[in-house]
Design a protein around this motif. Structure first.
Motif, PDB file in Angstrom:
ATOM      1  N   ALA A   1     133.609  45.386  84.954  1.00 32.64           N
ATOM      2  CA  ALA A   1     132.321  44.751  84.654  1.00 32.64           C
ATOM      3  C   ALA A   1     132.220  43.399  85.354  1.00 32.64           C
ATOM      4  O   ALA A   1     131.166  43.040  85.885  1.00 32.64           O
ATOM      5  CB  ALA A   1     132.162  44.584  83.150  1.00 32.64           C
ATOM      6  N   GLU A   2     133.324  42.636  85.380  1.00 32.09           N
ATOM      7  CA  GLU A   2     133.325  41.351  86.084  1.00 32.09           C
ATOM      8  C   GLU A   2     133.096  41.540  87.577  1.00 32.09           C
ATOM      9  O   GLU A   2     132.371  40.775  88.204  1.00 32.09           O
ATOM     10  CB  GLU A   2     134.637  40.610  85.859  1.00 32.09           C
ATOM     11  CG  GLU A   2     134.777  39.993  84.499  1.00 32.09           C
ATOM     12  CD  GLU A   2     136.094  39.255  84.354  1.00 32.09           C
ATOM     13  OE1 GLU A   2     136.761  39.009  85.384  1.00 32.09           O
ATOM     14  OE2 GLU A   2     136.453  38.944  83.225  1.00 32.09           O
ATOM     15  N   LEU A   3     133.718  42.546  88.132  1.00 30.87           N
ATOM     16  CA  LEU A   3     133.562  42.799  89.563  1.00 30.87           C
ATOM     17  C   LEU A   3     132.127  43.188  89.905  1.00 30.87           C
ATOM     18  O   LEU A   3     131.595  42.767  90.928  1.00 30.87           O
ATOM     19  CB  LEU A   3     134.518  43.897  90.020  1.00 30.87           C
ATOM     20  CG  LEU A   3     135.998  43.540  90.050  1.00 30.87           C
ATOM     21  CD1 LEU A   3     136.819  44.755  90.445  1.00 30.87           C
ATOM     22  CD2 LEU A   3     136.266  42.386  90.977  1.00 30.87           C
ATOM     23  N   THR A   4     131.499  43.989  89.058  1.00 31.71           N
ATOM     24  CA  THR A   4     130.132  44.411  89.360  1.00 31.71           C
ATOM     25  C   THR A   4     129.135  43.273  89.160  1.00 31.71           C
ATOM     26  O   THR A   4     128.109  43.242  89.811  1.00 31.71           O
ATOM     27  CB  THR A   4     129.711  45.617  88.495  1.00 31.71           C
ATOM     28  OG1 THR A   4     129.867  45.279  87.119  1.00 31.71           O
ATOM     29  CG2 THR A   4     130.544  46.826  88.840  1.00 31.71           C
ATOM     30  N   ARG A   5     129.448  42.333  88.282  1.00 29.80           N
ATOM     31  CA  ARG A   5     128.572  41.176  88.093  1.00 29.80           C
ATOM     32  C   ARG A   5     128.762  40.137  89.174  1.00 29.80           C
ATOM     33  O   ARG A   5     127.966  39.232  89.319  1.00 29.80           O
ATOM     34  CB  ARG A   5     128.839  40.524  86.733  1.00 29.80           C
ATOM     35  CG  ARG A   5     128.106  41.209  85.624  1.00 29.80           C
ATOM     36  CD  ARG A   5     128.228  40.402  84.365  1.00 29.80           C
ATOM     37  NE  ARG A   5     128.805  41.305  83.367  1.00 29.80           N
ATOM     38  CZ  ARG A   5     129.846  41.042  82.631  1.00 29.80           C
ATOM     39  NH1 ARG A   5     130.452  39.888  82.704  1.00 29.80           N
ATOM     40  NH2 ARG A   5     130.290  41.917  81.771  1.00 29.80           N
TER      41      ARG A   5
END
Length: 82
Positions: free
Chosen positions: A65-69
């Protein structure tokens, strides 16, 4: 020789993990194991140590989720700075 000892230790570790994953009343004493029982316990132990636990799954989902944000910005190792 060292590799053989490490391999045997790893097989013993997997067999112990597989045996501990077996319900107590279904366990066969170690001295009664056949080659089939050893293989079954090694395979079961391999499944036990490779199955993601709920905590590990949550960490993986949070990281994705951090990577996609895009929180990592330019310090992420896969991004290139130009």
């Amino acid at each position: 020789m060292t590799m053989l000892l490490l391999l045997l230790a790893f097989i013993a570790f997997l067999a112990a993990a597989g045996r501990s994953a077996t319900p107590a009343r279904e366990r066969i004493p170690v001295w009664h194991w056949s080659a089939r029982d050893l293989l079954t316990n090694v395979v079961r132990g391999g499944r036990v140590i490779t199955t993601p636990t709920p905590g590990r799954r949550d960490l993986q989902e949070a990281h994705l989720a951090e990577l996609t944000r895009g929180r990592h910005g330019g310090d992420h190792p896969t991004t290139t700075s130009r």
